[in-house]
Design an enzyme around this catalytic site. Sequence first.
Site, PDB file in Angstrom:
ATOM      1  N   GLY A 298       0.936  65.012  -3.806  1.00 50.47           N
ATOM      2  CA  GLY A 298      -0.145  65.888  -4.273  1.00 50.47           C
ATOM      3  C   GLY A 298       0.036  67.356  -3.895  1.00 50.47           C
ATOM      4  O   GLY A 298      -0.154  68.249  -4.738  1.00 50.47           O
TER       5      GLY A 298
ATOM      6  N   LYS B 246       5.213  63.243  -9.754  1.00 53.90           N
ATOM      7  CA  LYS B 246       4.713  62.024 -10.423  1.00 53.90           C
ATOM      8  C   LYS B 246       4.417  62.332 -11.901  1.00 53.90           C
ATOM      9  O   LYS B 246       5.075  63.186 -12.483  1.00 53.90           O
ATOM     10  CB  LYS B 246       3.507  61.464  -9.672  1.00 53.90           C
ATOM     11  CG  LYS B 246       3.788  61.316  -8.166  1.00 53.90           C
ATOM     12  CD  LYS B 246       2.777  60.498  -7.436  1.00 53.90           C
ATOM     13  CE  LYS B 246       3.151  60.420  -5.965  1.00 53.90           C
ATOM     14  NZ  LYS B 246       2.283  59.564  -5.203  1.00 53.90           N
TER      15      LYS B 246
ATOM     16  N   HIS C 165      10.330  54.131  -5.342  1.00 53.74           N
ATOM     17  CA  HIS C 165       9.028  54.613  -4.875  1.00 53.74           C
ATOM     18  C   HIS C 165       8.039  53.440  -4.896  1.00 53.74           C
ATOM     19  O   HIS C 165       8.129  52.565  -5.751  1.00 53.74           O
ATOM     20  CB  HIS C 165       8.546  55.746  -5.788  1.00 53.74           C
ATOM     21  CG  HIS C 165       7.330  56.421  -5.243  1.00 53.74           C
ATOM     22  ND1 HIS C 165       6.077  55.905  -5.405  1.00 53.74           N
ATOM     23  CD2 HIS C 165       7.189  57.559  -4.515  1.00 53.74           C
ATOM     24  CE1 HIS C 165       5.201  56.704  -4.801  1.00 53.74           C
ATOM     25  NE2 HIS C 165       5.854  57.712  -4.250  1.00 53.74           N
TER      26      HIS C 165
ATOM     27  N   ASN D 109       7.379  65.467  -5.158  1.00 50.26           N
ATOM     28  CA  ASN D 109       7.324  64.433  -6.197  1.00 50.26           C
ATOM     29  C   ASN D 109       6.098  64.698  -7.067  1.00 50.26           C
ATOM     30  O   ASN D 109       4.977  64.442  -6.657  1.00 50.26           O
ATOM     31  CB  ASN D 109       7.239  63.052  -5.531  1.00 50.26           C
ATOM     32  CG  ASN D 109       7.112  61.926  -6.532  1.00 50.26           C
ATOM     33  OD1 ASN D 109       7.312  62.123  -7.736  1.00 50.26           O
ATOM     34  ND2 ASN D 109       6.784  60.736  -6.046  1.00 50.26           N
TER      35      ASN D 109
HETATM   36  P1  PGA Z   1       1.120  62.008  -1.543  1.00 45.54           P
HETATM   37  O1  PGA Z   1       2.318  61.248  -2.295  1.00 45.54           O
HETATM   38  O2  PGA Z   1       1.731  63.138  -0.756  1.00 45.54           O
HETATM   39  O3  PGA Z   1       0.231  62.498  -2.656  1.00 45.54           O
HETATM   40  O4  PGA Z   1       0.470  61.006  -0.660  1.00 45.54           O
HETATM   41  C1  PGA Z   1       3.541  61.022  -1.651  1.00 45.54           C
HETATM   42  C2  PGA Z   1       4.415  60.150  -2.501  1.00 45.54           C
HETATM   43  O5  PGA Z   1       3.901  59.232  -3.153  1.00 45.54           O
HETATM   44  O6  PGA Z   1       5.642  60.342  -2.557  1.00 45.54           O
END
Ligand code: PGA
Length: 270
Positions: free
Chosen positions: A244, A11, A96, A9
């Site tokens: 991330g 984002k 999400h 993801n």
């Molecule tokens: P993260 O995000 O791996 O950066 O914690 C996961 C997500 O929000 O799907």
Amino acid sequence: MDYPLVVGNWKMNLEFGEAMILSGQVARNSEFIKHIEIVIAPPSVFIYPIFERLKIKPNNFHLALQNISTDISGEFTGEVSPAMIKKVCDYTIIGHSERRRLFHETDEDVNLKVKNALKFGLKIIVCIGEAEKFHLEDHYAVEVKRMLKPGGIVAQAKLALKNVNKSDYPKISIAYEPLWAIGTGNASTGSYAAAIAYILRNELVAEFGPAAKDIRILYGGSVNVGDAKEFVLQPNIDGLLVGGASLKIKDFTEICRITSELKSGMPTED
Ligand code: PGA
């Protein structure tokens, strides 16, 4: 059940050129990582150019939208409908925690999005999660009750799938993402996630019948190269949702490779 799934993801990150490079690298590497499905969810504005550029792509590589409309068309400024992207995306993420928290999406919205996306043949990744850590070791029964209450993770999952056809279950993944683990670098432990996945699986089967065994359960929240193994080793965890770490090609490739090898018991090709 289909192959395990690893979803990146992205984002609201990366600029156009970076997105083109990273998507090309993930697609190329996917060719050598068998026995799993690899999905990336770039910002929606990059999806079509990525699709065009990667006309020939490995069968196990897919694009996902990060969010989808509850509707098909009309006066919904800023929204993208499944009808618009069904030819370029195979998957969409829905509900999400950032959508729920920052854009006030409710369980009812999530359910409408789930049904709308499935109607257009998309596969879906529905996110659920709790804000406060459960204390299963000391208060198992009380904490399970908390999961079943309105707003609880089991209630979120059941409402998301309300009135969904059983024949669509193989197209559904539930991503369990504790809010306290997302973007914090403070991932859950394998045993914690496994306990939740076990409860979730049983509750889904109790609610929707044995066909619910076809629903994949993913773990997400600060997954990285170091901890991916402990999550994918858990029998009820069928894959990962990575934020991330999916922006770094080396890390994402390694997480995919670990998932493939541990779930299939087969080494990755070189
Ligand atoms: P993260 O995000 O791996 O950066 O914690 C996961 C997500 O929000 O799907």
